[in-house]
Design a protein around this motif. Structure first.
Motif, PDB file in Angstrom:
ATOM      1  N   ARG A   1       0.982  -1.282   0.063  1.00 18.64           N
ATOM      2  CA  ARG A   1      -0.093  -0.186   0.119  1.00 18.64           C
ATOM      3  C   ARG A   1       0.761   1.264   0.095  1.00 18.64           C
ATOM      4  NH1 ARG A   1      -3.244  -2.588   3.756  1.00 18.64           N
ATOM      5  NH2 ARG A   1      -2.248  -1.646   5.312  1.00 18.64           N
ATOM      6  N   LEU A   2       1.902   1.173   0.743  1.00 22.48           N
ATOM      7  CA  LEU A   2       2.789   2.270   0.907  1.00 22.48           C
ATOM      8  C   LEU A   2       3.797   2.519  -0.338  1.00 22.48           C
ATOM      9  CD1 LEU A   2       3.516   2.471   4.761  1.00 22.48           C
ATOM     10  CD2 LEU A   2       1.746   3.936   3.325  1.00 22.48           C
ATOM     11  N   GLY A   3       3.956   1.596  -1.019  1.00 15.64           N
ATOM     12  CA  GLY A   3       4.920   1.472  -2.153  1.00 15.64           C
ATOM     13  C   GLY A   3       6.051   1.270  -1.632  1.00 15.64           C
ATOM     14  N   ILE A   4       6.479   0.486  -0.398  1.00 17.42           N
ATOM     15  CA  ILE A   4       7.592   0.234   0.114  1.00 17.42           C
ATOM     16  C   ILE A   4       8.230  -0.877  -0.407  1.00 17.42           C
ATOM     17  CG2 ILE A   4       8.743  -0.578   2.221  1.00 17.42           C
ATOM     18  CD1 ILE A   4       7.093   1.550   3.757  1.00 17.42           C
ATOM     19  N   ASP A   5       9.288  -1.239  -0.947  1.00 13.80           N
ATOM     20  CA  ASP A   5       9.760  -2.373  -1.397  1.00 13.80           C
ATOM     21  C   ASP A   5      11.017  -2.617  -0.523  1.00 13.80           C
ATOM     22  OD1 ASP A   5      10.569  -4.248  -3.115  1.00 13.80           O
ATOM     23  OD2 ASP A   5      11.419  -2.871  -4.756  1.00 13.80           O
ATOM     24  N   VAL A   6      10.960  -3.710  -0.022  1.00 13.62           N
ATOM     25  CA  VAL A   6      12.102  -4.179   0.987  1.00 13.62           C
ATOM     26  C   VAL A   6      12.998  -5.147   0.198  1.00 13.62           C
ATOM     27  CG1 VAL A   6      13.033  -5.191   3.249  1.00 13.62           C
ATOM     28  CG2 VAL A   6      10.822  -3.556   3.149  1.00 13.62           C
ATOM     29  N   GLU A   7      14.468  -4.834  -0.028  1.00 10.78           N
ATOM     30  CA  GLU A   7      14.949  -5.657  -0.752  1.00 10.78           C
ATOM     31  C   GLU A   7      15.568  -6.828   0.049  1.00 10.78           C
ATOM     32  OE1 GLU A   7      18.652  -4.508  -2.755  1.00 10.78           O
ATOM     33  OE2 GLU A   7      17.363  -2.524  -3.297  1.00 10.78           O
ATOM     34  N   MET A   8      15.399  -8.087  -0.231  1.00 11.88           N
ATOM     35  CA  MET A   8      15.476  -9.242   0.455  1.00 11.88           C
ATOM     36  C   MET A   8      16.103 -10.285  -0.339  1.00 11.88           C
ATOM     37  SD  MET A   8      12.208 -10.091   2.656  1.00 11.88           S
ATOM     38  CE  MET A   8      11.757  -8.319   2.933  1.00 11.88           C
ATOM     39  N   THR A   9      16.860 -11.148   0.079  1.00 10.38           N
ATOM     40  CA  THR A   9      17.326 -12.342  -0.634  1.00 10.38           C
ATOM     41  C   THR A   9      16.608 -13.586  -0.174  1.00 10.38           C
ATOM     42  OG1 THR A   9      19.190 -12.939   0.807  1.00 10.38           O
ATOM     43  CG2 THR A   9      19.697 -11.422  -1.035  1.00 10.38           C
ATOM     44  N   GLU A  10      16.666 -14.760  -1.082  1.00 10.11           N
ATOM     45  CA  GLU A  10      16.198 -15.991  -0.610  1.00 10.11           C
ATOM     46  C   GLU A  10      16.940 -16.589   0.707  1.00 10.11           C
ATOM     47  OE1 GLU A  10      13.490 -17.766  -1.513  1.00 10.11           O
ATOM     48  OE2 GLU A  10      13.227 -16.158  -2.718  1.00 10.11           O
ATOM     49  N   GLU A  11      18.266 -16.074   0.823  1.00  8.92           N
ATOM     50  CA  GLU A  11      18.981 -16.832   2.029  1.00  8.92           C
ATOM     51  C   GLU A  11      18.695 -16.025   3.402  1.00  8.92           C
ATOM     52  OE1 GLU A  11      23.335 -15.456   1.744  1.00  8.92           O
ATOM     53  OE2 GLU A  11      23.721 -16.845   3.473  1.00  8.92           O
ATOM     54  N   ASP A  12      18.145 -14.618   2.957  1.00  5.65           N
ATOM     55  CA  ASP A  12      17.737 -13.626   4.088  1.00  5.65           C
ATOM     56  C   ASP A  12      16.476 -14.578   4.858  1.00  5.65           C
ATOM     57  OD1 ASP A  12      19.662 -11.867   3.739  1.00  5.65           O
ATOM     58  OD2 ASP A  12      17.999 -10.313   2.934  1.00  5.65           O
ATOM     59  N   LEU A  13      15.844 -14.930   3.851  1.00  6.36           N
ATOM     60  CA  LEU A  13      14.423 -15.470   4.324  1.00  6.36           C
ATOM     61  C   LEU A  13      14.589 -16.915   4.893  1.00  6.36           C
ATOM     62  CD1 LEU A  13      12.227 -14.431   1.344  1.00  6.36           C
ATOM     63  CD2 LEU A  13      12.311 -13.240   3.846  1.00  6.36           C
ATOM     64  N   ALA A  14      15.647 -17.571   4.538  1.00  4.26           N
ATOM     65  CA  ALA A  14      15.837 -18.744   5.176  1.00  4.26           C
ATOM     66  C   ALA A  14      16.371 -18.696   6.559  1.00  4.26           C
ATOM     67  CB  ALA A  14      16.762 -19.318   4.254  1.00  4.26           C
ATOM     68  N   LEU A  15      17.112 -17.728   6.652  1.00  4.59           N
ATOM     69  CA  LEU A  15      17.955 -17.417   7.934  1.00  4.59           C
ATOM     70  C   LEU A  15      16.793 -17.060   8.970  1.00  4.59           C
ATOM     71  CD1 LEU A  15      21.047 -15.331   6.835  1.00  4.59           C
ATOM     72  CD2 LEU A  15      21.125 -17.335   8.182  1.00  4.59           C
ATOM     73  N   LEU A  16      15.874 -16.301   8.675  1.00  7.16           N
ATOM     74  CA  LEU A  16      14.946 -15.765   9.474  1.00  7.16           C
ATOM     75  C   LEU A  16      13.932 -17.085   9.747  1.00  7.16           C
ATOM     76  CD1 LEU A  16      13.663 -12.432   7.635  1.00  7.16           C
ATOM     77  CD2 LEU A  16      14.977 -12.385   9.619  1.00  7.16           C
ATOM     78  N   ARG A  17      13.781 -17.723   8.805  1.00  7.89           N
ATOM     79  CA  ARG A  17      12.889 -19.051   9.056  1.00  7.89           C
ATOM     80  C   ARG A  17      13.713 -20.007   9.979  1.00  7.89           C
ATOM     81  NH1 ARG A  17      12.658 -21.579   4.164  1.00  7.89           N
ATOM     82  NH2 ARG A  17      14.584 -22.615   4.929  1.00  7.89           N
ATOM     83  N   ASP A  18      14.943 -20.321   9.891  1.00  6.49           N
ATOM     84  CA  ASP A  18      15.551 -21.104  10.516  1.00  6.49           C
ATOM     85  C   ASP A  18      16.379 -20.592  11.989  1.00  6.49           C
ATOM     86  OD1 ASP A  18      15.116 -22.773   8.554  1.00  6.49           O
ATOM     87  OD2 ASP A  18      17.057 -22.626   7.387  1.00  6.49           O
ATOM     88  N   TYR A  19      16.428 -19.412  12.249  1.00  4.11           N
ATOM     89  CA  TYR A  19      17.065 -19.035  13.557  1.00  4.11           C
ATOM     90  C   TYR A  19      16.179 -17.968  14.369  1.00  4.11           C
ATOM     91  CZ  TYR A  19      20.651 -21.596  11.352  1.00  4.11           C
ATOM     92  OH  TYR A  19      21.459 -22.650  10.597  1.00  4.11           O
ATOM     93  N   THR A  20      14.915 -18.552  14.830  1.00  6.17           N
ATOM     94  CA  THR A  20      14.165 -17.750  15.460  1.00  6.17           C
ATOM     95  C   THR A  20      14.774 -17.755  17.007  1.00  6.17           C
ATOM     96  OG1 THR A  20      12.918 -19.749  15.882  1.00  6.17           O
ATOM     97  CG2 THR A  20      12.100 -18.247  14.340  1.00  6.17           C
ATOM     98  N   VAL A  21      14.226 -16.678  17.744  1.00  2.99           N
ATOM     99  CA  VAL A  21      14.638 -16.557  19.138  1.00  2.99           C
ATOM    100  C   VAL A  21      14.592 -17.594  20.205  1.00  2.99           C
ATOM    101  CG1 VAL A  21      15.232 -14.243  19.111  1.00  2.99           C
ATOM    102  CG2 VAL A  21      13.004 -15.111  19.638  1.00  2.99           C
ATOM    103  N   ASP A  22      15.193 -17.783  21.191  1.00  2.17           N
ATOM    104  CA  ASP A  22      15.002 -18.743  22.175  1.00  2.17           C
ATOM    105  C   ASP A  22      13.976 -18.077  23.151  1.00  2.17           C
ATOM    106  OD1 ASP A  22      17.131 -20.460  21.460  1.00  2.17           O
ATOM    107  OD2 ASP A  22      18.534 -19.306  22.301  1.00  2.17           O
ATOM    108  N   PHE A  23      13.808 -16.751  23.558  1.00  4.39           N
ATOM    109  CA  PHE A  23      13.057 -16.126  24.286  1.00  4.39           C
ATOM    110  C   PHE A  23      12.615 -14.774  23.985  1.00  4.39           C
ATOM    111  CE2 PHE A  23      17.387 -15.070  25.880  1.00  4.39           C
ATOM    112  CZ  PHE A  23      17.217 -13.827  26.676  1.00  4.39           C
ATOM    113  N   ILE A  24      11.827 -14.042  24.493  1.00  2.00           N
ATOM    114  CA  ILE A  24      11.131 -12.712  24.031  1.00  2.00           C
ATOM    115  C   ILE A  24      11.312 -11.861  25.368  1.00  2.00           C
ATOM    116  CG2 ILE A  24       9.375 -11.513  23.376  1.00  2.00           C
ATOM    117  CD1 ILE A  24       8.247 -14.034  21.924  1.00  2.00           C
ATOM    118  N   SER A  25      12.064 -10.817  25.326  1.00  2.00           N
ATOM    119  CA  SER A  25      12.223  -9.977  26.260  1.00  2.00           C
ATOM    120  C   SER A  25      11.516  -8.797  25.896  1.00  2.00           C
ATOM    121  CB  SER A  25      13.572  -9.807  26.445  1.00  2.00           C
ATOM    122  OG  SER A  25      14.471  -8.773  25.786  1.00  2.00           O
ATOM    123  N   PHE A  26      11.175  -7.977  26.848  1.00  2.00           N
ATOM    124  CA  PHE A  26      10.546  -6.618  26.590  1.00  2.00           C
ATOM    125  C   PHE A  26      10.804  -5.837  27.677  1.00  2.00           C
ATOM    126  CE2 PHE A  26       7.157  -9.375  28.214  1.00  2.00           C
ATOM    127  CZ  PHE A  26       6.628  -8.366  29.212  1.00  2.00           C
TER     128      PHE A  26
END
Ligand code: P53
Length: 477
Positions: free
Chosen positions: A285-310
């Protein structure tokens, strides 16, 4: 049935390098964005990336330069944390102590030594360090040369920093946070991600591109941390605080949901491993085009965090009515005033039940262990001639929040690893640069102009918190 906090609950306190260490040019430390943000009216436009200040300028006071000089007082300070019975101490690494410019291949040994000594000091007092890898800081050289986190090159520099830390501190540190308040990039992008905007630039585009880089960097950090030591636990970190609808009008509920998503967006990626559809649609909607590679997406998928702090200071309120825009003061996260809540001297509204609500919201969304790594009251303290402060207001705030947290654990069944109060020793405010906005159990003799002896003294809350920890949260005074 267990009616209290779990065994081994990690009670403690939290600080950030730039807000307490000082010694900004000692032992080879390089200049960082957090050094060049002065106190005063221009602070906000600077931390927001709207006013350029890349070096010290005449006529300004820069509180981070000396701060409370923990660089030279850390033994005394950690001993005081030990005396309170801290199980954990959350602190951050100043990136530019380790890599003064940020893009070197070899680290600065003096910087590494400093944190090694500090961690050993913690263990001497039975304190487990909880380390934020980056708490708002970024070497100035990386900003001037590469534009900060807008640049993909940052992935490489950050990975080198992480590898260096995980290797050197193996066995000394096992709890790591990748980026402090990662959602701060949307609100204070120079402080959060070293972003300064040029005239006419699409700022949203730049912010989300930088966010993507940080998210991938965070995944890489998680991967490397586990490779180097399977004992390592890596967490993300969110400036949290659930949004309430201003009224029961559906459009207010919808507005609150949108606002929550703006924050949870980051954690959705870090905890679930993929970009949520609502974000992809928003970018479209905002015309934002974030450049990302397939490898980036695989890293995000495979290495999620162990815990959530806030961090949690307050709940927030959203309205879908364009007419309703009376904002609360003094907070980077502008929000409508909640008429049912009291506020601090800085206009931050006080809502202990909001902490229970936020804990439940995060738990329901992710089912990952949580860690409250910031909570507290910034207030004006008036010490007597011995530096003693009768800070019942702070005790009240913390007592109510700890009770709410206990309810979330005992009554609702959320999984919580620990609780570190913000600014366990008085330090410089991130938002305003003031010293007089104090959070500590320990008073530090220093004022907004940098005057004072730096002497440390125990407030009333020091003794109170000691008792809370000694009874594992049974006795809240
Ligand atoms: P100060 C705003 C809203 C929520 C969290 O803030 C924030 C801020 C920044 O003002 O930041 C966190 O010092 C941050 C700490 C900071 C603390 O909250 O403005 O992680 O560095 O000191 C309290 O009162």
């Amino acid at each position: 049935m267990n009616k209290g906090f779990p065994q081994g609950f990690l009670w403690g306190g939290a600080t950030a390098a730039n807000q307490c260490e000082g010694a900004y040019d000692v032992d080879g430390r390089g200049l960082a964005n957090v050094d060049v943000v002065p106190i005063g009216e221009e602070r906000f436009p600077i931390i927001a990336g709207q006013r350029k200040m890349f070096d010290f300028e005449e006529g300004y006071f820069y509180p981070a330069k000396e701060s409370i000089d923990m660089y030279h007082h850390y033994k005394e300070d950690i001993a005081l944390f030990g005396e309170m019975g801290f199980k954990t101490y959350r602190l951050s690494i100043a990136w530019s102590r380790i890599f003064p410019k940020g893009d070197e291949l070899e680290p600065n040994e003096k910087g590494l030594e400093f944190y090694e000594k500090l961690f050993k000091e913690c263990h001497k007092h039975g304190i487990e360090p909880l380390v934020t890898i980056t708490h708002f800081d970024c070497p100035m050289h990386l900003i001037e040369e590469y534009g900060g986190w807008r640049n993909r090159k940052m992935l490489e520099f950050y990975e080198r920093l992480c590898r260096t830390l995980f290797t050197r501190y193996k066995g000394l540190v096992k709890y790591w946070l990748t980026f402090n308040e990662i959602n701060m990039i949307l609100h204070a992008p120079f402080m959060g991600a070293g972003l300064y905007f040029e005239e006419g630039e699409n700022q949203e585009q730049v912010k989300y591109q930088a966010a993507h880089h940080e998210l991938v960097a965070s995944a890489i950090a998680t991967k490397v941390a586990h490779e180097i030591d399977p004992e390592n636990k890596v967490g993300c970190m969110l400036a949290a605080g659930q949004y309430y609808p201003n009224t029961a009008h559906p459009r207010d509920y919808w507005a609150a949901l949108q606002e929550d998503r703006e924050n949870y967006f980051f954690i959705d990626v870090q905890a679930r491993g993929e970009y949520p559809n609502y974000a992809k649609k928003k970018w479209e909607r905002l015309g934002i085009d974030v450049e990302m590679t397939e490898e980036d997406l695989a890293l995000l998928r495979d290495y999620t965090v162990d815990f959530i702090s806030f961090s949690y200071y307050s709940s927030r309120v959203a309205s879908g009515d364009p007419e309703v825009n009376e904002k609360t003061e003094g907070n980077i996260f502008a929000s409508i005033k909640n008429p049912y809540l009291e506020a601090s001297e800085w206009g931050w509204q006080i809502d202990p039940l909001g902490l229970r609500i936020t804990l439940n919201a995060i738990w329901d969304r992710y089912q990952k262990p949580m860690f409250i790594v910031e909570n507290g009251l910034g207030a004006i303290d008036t010490p007597d001639e011995n530096g003693y402060v009768e800070d019942d207001y702070r005790i009240d705030y913390l007592r109510q929040h700890i009770a709410a947290m206990r309810d979330a654990i005992v009554e609702d069944g959320v999984e919580l690893l620990g609780y570190t109060t913000w600014g366990c020793i008085d330090l410089v405010s991130a938002g305003t640069g003031e010293m007089k906005k104090r959070y500590g159990f320990i008073y530090v003799d220093r004022d907004n102009e940098g005057k004072g002896t730096l002497k440390r003294s125990k407030k009333k809350s020091f003794h109170w918190y000691k008792q809370v920890i000694a009874t594992n949260g049974q006795d809240l005074g």
